[in-house]
Structures are given as C-alpha cells and as structure tokens.
Design a protein around this motif. Structure first.
Motif, mmCIF file in Angstrom:
data_model
loop_
_atom_site.group_PDB
_atom_site.id
_atom_site.type_symbol
_atom_site.label_atom_id
_atom_site.label_comp_id
_atom_site.label_asym_id
_atom_site.label_seq_id
_atom_site.Cartn_x
_atom_site.Cartn_y
_atom_site.Cartn_z
ATOM 1 N N PRO A 41 0.902 -1.191 -0.027
ATOM 2 C CA PRO A 41 -0.104 -0.044 0.054
ATOM 3 C C PRO A 41 0.793 1.271 -0.103
ATOM 4 O O PRO A 41 1.915 1.541 0.734
ATOM 5 N N ILE A 42 0.659 2.189 -0.933
ATOM 6 C CA ILE A 42 1.259 3.498 -1.068
ATOM 7 C C ILE A 42 0.313 4.702 -1.138
ATOM 8 O O ILE A 42 -0.732 4.385 -1.405
ATOM 9 N N LEU A 43 0.793 5.726 -1.023
ATOM 10 C CA LEU A 43 0.079 6.944 -1.073
ATOM 11 C C LEU A 43 0.200 7.719 -2.518
ATOM 12 O O LEU A 43 1.218 8.095 -2.889
ATOM 13 N N LEU A 44 -0.611 7.352 -3.660
ATOM 14 C CA LEU A 44 -0.791 7.768 -4.881
ATOM 15 C C LEU A 44 -0.452 9.364 -4.808
ATOM 16 O O LEU A 44 0.387 9.642 -5.907
ATOM 17 N N ALA A 45 -0.947 10.207 -3.878
ATOM 18 C CA ALA A 45 -0.768 11.611 -3.971
ATOM 19 C C ALA A 45 0.694 11.940 -3.919
ATOM 20 O O ALA A 45 1.223 12.798 -4.487
ATOM 21 N N VAL A 46 1.495 11.049 -3.196
ATOM 22 C CA VAL A 46 3.007 11.517 -3.209
ATOM 23 C C VAL A 46 3.606 11.283 -4.640
ATOM 24 O O VAL A 46 4.324 12.030 -5.118
ATOM 25 N N LEU A 47 3.256 10.111 -5.175
ATOM 26 C CA LEU A 47 3.674 10.005 -6.648
ATOM 27 C C LEU A 47 3.083 11.163 -7.375
ATOM 28 O O LEU A 47 4.102 11.495 -8.304
ATOM 29 N N LEU A 48 2.008 11.388 -7.239
ATOM 30 C CA LEU A 48 1.606 12.532 -8.406
ATOM 31 C C LEU A 48 2.284 13.895 -8.291
ATOM 32 O O LEU A 48 2.813 14.506 -9.130
ATOM 33 N N ASP A 49 2.437 14.287 -6.726
ATOM 34 C CA ASP A 49 3.320 15.546 -6.425
ATOM 35 C C ASP A 49 4.712 15.449 -7.049
ATOM 36 O O ASP A 49 5.349 16.198 -7.514
ATOM 37 N N HIS A 50 5.211 14.296 -6.748
ATOM 38 C CA HIS A 50 6.896 14.133 -7.074
ATOM 39 C C HIS A 50 6.796 14.235 -8.661
ATOM 40 O O HIS A 50 8.060 14.952 -9.107
ATOM 41 N N HIS A 51 6.005 13.698 -9.525
ATOM 42 C CA HIS A 51 6.207 13.645 -10.727
ATOM 43 C C HIS A 51 5.402 14.958 -11.787
ATOM 44 O O HIS A 51 5.562 15.007 -12.698
ATOM 45 N N ALA A 160 7.624 3.973 3.673
ATOM 46 C CA ALA A 160 8.816 3.297 3.055
ATOM 47 C C ALA A 160 8.245 2.678 1.624
ATOM 48 O O ALA A 160 8.919 2.458 0.511
ATOM 49 N N ASN A 161 6.970 2.193 1.623
ATOM 50 C CA ASN A 161 6.638 1.416 0.262
ATOM 51 C C ASN A 161 6.259 2.619 -0.676
ATOM 52 O O ASN A 161 6.721 2.236 -2.040
ATOM 53 N N THR A 162 6.229 3.588 -0.181
ATOM 54 C CA THR A 162 5.647 4.886 -1.446
ATOM 55 C C THR A 162 7.385 5.255 -1.809
ATOM 56 O O THR A 162 7.425 5.516 -3.038
ATOM 57 N N ALA A 163 8.110 5.337 -1.049
ATOM 58 C CA ALA A 163 9.698 5.801 -1.512
ATOM 59 C C ALA A 163 10.111 4.779 -2.282
ATOM 60 O O ALA A 163 10.832 4.883 -3.523
ATOM 61 N N GLU A 164 9.779 3.532 -2.084
ATOM 62 C CA GLU A 164 10.352 2.327 -2.856
ATOM 63 C C GLU A 164 9.657 2.357 -4.268
ATOM 64 O O GLU A 164 10.404 2.139 -5.391
ATOM 65 N N ALA A 165 8.496 2.845 -4.145
ATOM 66 C CA ALA A 165 7.765 2.570 -5.647
ATOM 67 C C ALA A 165 8.431 3.901 -6.451
ATOM 68 O O ALA A 165 8.552 3.647 -7.501
ATOM 69 N N LEU A 166 8.659 4.903 -5.677
ATOM 70 C CA LEU A 166 9.429 5.960 -6.681
ATOM 71 C C LEU A 166 10.499 5.636 -7.169
ATOM 72 O O LEU A 166 10.910 5.727 -8.152
ATOM 73 N N GLU A 167 11.360 5.039 -6.308
ATOM 74 C CA GLU A 167 12.635 4.574 -6.740
ATOM 75 C C GLU A 167 12.566 3.643 -7.791
ATOM 76 O O GLU A 167 13.489 3.403 -8.598
ATOM 77 N N ALA A 168 11.505 2.773 -7.838
ATOM 78 C CA ALA A 168 11.238 1.760 -8.909
ATOM 79 C C ALA A 168 10.908 2.440 -10.098
ATOM 80 O O ALA A 168 10.954 1.760 -11.228
ATOM 81 N N GLY A 169 10.534 3.744 -10.166
ATOM 82 C CA GLY A 169 9.996 4.300 -11.349
ATOM 83 C C GLY A 169 8.729 4.275 -11.730
ATOM 84 O O GLY A 169 8.017 4.928 -12.576
ATOM 85 N N ALA A 170 7.702 4.297 -10.431
ATOM 86 C CA ALA A 170 6.335 4.019 -10.508
ATOM 87 C C ALA A 170 5.878 5.537 -10.367
ATOM 88 O O ALA A 170 6.492 6.403 -9.658
ATOM 89 N N PHE A 171 4.921 5.883 -11.173
ATOM 90 C CA PHE A 171 4.114 7.290 -11.321
ATOM 91 C C PHE A 171 2.790 7.051 -11.228
ATOM 92 O O PHE A 171 2.055 8.325 -11.259
ATOM 93 N N GLY A 172 2.250 6.087 -10.973
ATOM 94 C CA GLY A 172 0.768 5.974 -10.757
ATOM 95 C C GLY A 172 0.512 4.626 -10.151
ATOM 96 O O GLY A 172 1.375 3.830 -9.913
ATOM 97 N N VAL A 173 -0.944 4.463 -9.911
ATOM 98 C CA VAL A 173 -1.339 2.945 -9.277
ATOM 99 C C VAL A 173 -2.441 2.676 -10.207
ATOM 100 O O VAL A 173 -3.013 3.253 -10.707
ATOM 101 N N PRO A 174 -2.640 0.975 -10.441
ATOM 102 C CA PRO A 174 -1.556 0.240 -9.554
ATOM 103 C C PRO A 174 -0.446 0.054 -10.528
ATOM 104 O O PRO A 174 -0.500 0.357 -11.892
ATOM 105 N N SER A 175 0.716 -0.065 -10.026
ATOM 106 C CA SER A 175 1.899 -0.303 -10.725
ATOM 107 C C SER A 175 2.601 -1.674 -10.437
ATOM 108 O O SER A 175 2.648 -2.035 -9.122
#
Length: 227
Positions: A41-51, A160-175
């Motif tokens: 489980p991750i916070l989608l909003a963090v991915l959106l803000d990051h990208h 930590a899950n969210t940071a891991e997703a960003l590190e992997a290159g995820a920009f949305g969900v599901p990834s």
C-alpha cells in the motif's frame, strides 16, 4: 525463464478504482501463472506530487471518461460498481491497516475486501468502523487495530513503500514491478505482465529504443498560435 515462482511488487492505493480492478484479478492470475504478487500500500498523492501530475478526478472531462472505463471494465469482470461517499478521499487509514498484513498470507484477502467495500458497496474507508467490519468479515481479530493505525511503525511502513515505488520508477497505481525492474502501470497491463512471465513480449524495436533515448521535455510546451 525457469518454473520457479516470480515475485512481483504490486503498488496500490485504495483511493484508486483502477487498483481495485487489478486486485480483483490477482488471485486468478496467481492460480494460472508463476507470478506471485507482493501487495504494497502506497500514497498515490505522493507519486503525483513528485512527478508533477494531476489525478483524473481533478479534470472533469477526464474523470467522466475514466468513470465510464471503470464501469465498463467492472461489468466485463462481473463486479458490482459503486462509488464511495467522497472521492478522492484520504486513504491513510485503509493503507495503514493493510500494511499490518503486508507480506503475510492474509494480505491479498484483506486488500481485496477493503477494495470491495469501497468500490463495490460504496462504503467509506475513512471510517474506522467500516475498515474494522471488513476485517471481522474475514475472521480477523481487530483488537489493537486502532493502536496500529496510529503507530509510527504503520506510518513509516506506508512511507517506505511509497519511497520504494518512486525509486522503482512508478508514477501511478496500480504499478507492478518485476524482479528485473520493468514497470507495468495500470490494470489493463496485467495481460502484458503475464506475457512477460512467459517470455512472450516483443523485443524492443530500434524505433522504441531511439524514442526512449530522447530528452524529456522540461515544462509544458505552449500550444502554437493558430490565429
């Protein structure tokens, strides 16, 4: 590839109906393939803000288009489709709850039923009583759940899950991320993921490699004048 099972990191957020549609299929995919999904489980909003992205729900024309897609896909999968009282909503309670079971045998069932409560029955996952009811329905002891949801451990795990997703290159969900780092984004890419597991994806063409080597535009390019 060998006959060994293949772990796939699966990043999801309960605020995402596309994550719901994907998770509804995972058990069947595991039954017929070597893929084993590790839900995170991750916070989608963090991915959106990051990208620097906006969610579909923030653009009415796109939101309405996506809602039709969701309804059509749910019908194809034989799922009821309902909407929660508010959307988008703050999904932290459900994310932290699911994180309690991360890596365990109950994780897929917990996520599947939390998604069903939200997107098949239209229940409010921001309410503790709703989340608790889902777990009770699975025969899970909920004593200590509120303490867990408010704990620093739960918060840090989702972070930590969210940071891991960003590190992997995820920009949305599901990834979905393969062990060799290939990212498949969207519930409609699960078939492609199965093709990957069978070594059936086409080899990258020279044109694709050239395109991916091109520089990424910095900032929005203004529309040309046409007057």
């Amino acid at each position: 590839m060998s006959d060994a099972t293949v772990p796939i990191a699966a990043y999801v957020d309960f605020v995402s109906p596309f994550s719901w549609l994907a998770v509804a299929r995972l058990r069947d995919i595991e039954a017929r393939s070597r893929l084993r999904f590790q839900l995170k489980p991750i916070l989608l909003a963090v991915l959106l803000d990051h990208h620097g992205l906006v969610a579909a729900g923030e653009v009415k024309a796109k939101r309405d288009h996506e809602l039709r897609r969701i309804a059509w896909r749910a019908s194809e999968l034989g799922l009821d489709f309902e909407v929660p009282p508010r959307h988008p909503f703050v999904s932290l309670r459900s994310l932290r709850t699911a994180a309690l079971y991360q890596g365990g045998d109950q994780m897929l069932s917990v996520c599947r039923e939390l998604f069903a409560a939200c997107w098949e029955r239209g229940e409010d996952l921001t309410r503790g009583s709703v989340v608790e009811s889902v777990l009770i329905g699975l025969g899970i002891d909920t004593s200590g759940l509120e303490d867990w949801v408010g704990s620093s451990t739960a918060k840090e795990l989702v972070k930590a899950n969210t940071a891991e997703a960003l590190e992997a290159g995820a920009f949305g969900v599901p990834s979905f991320v393969t062990p060799d780092g290939l990212v498949f984004w969207g519930q409609d890419q699960l078939d492609r993921l199965e093709q990957w597991a069978m070594d059936e994806l086409p080899e990258p063409s020279p044109a694709l490699e050239r395109a991916m080597a091109m520089s990424v535009a910095q900032g929005r390019v203004r529309a040309p004048r046409n007057d």
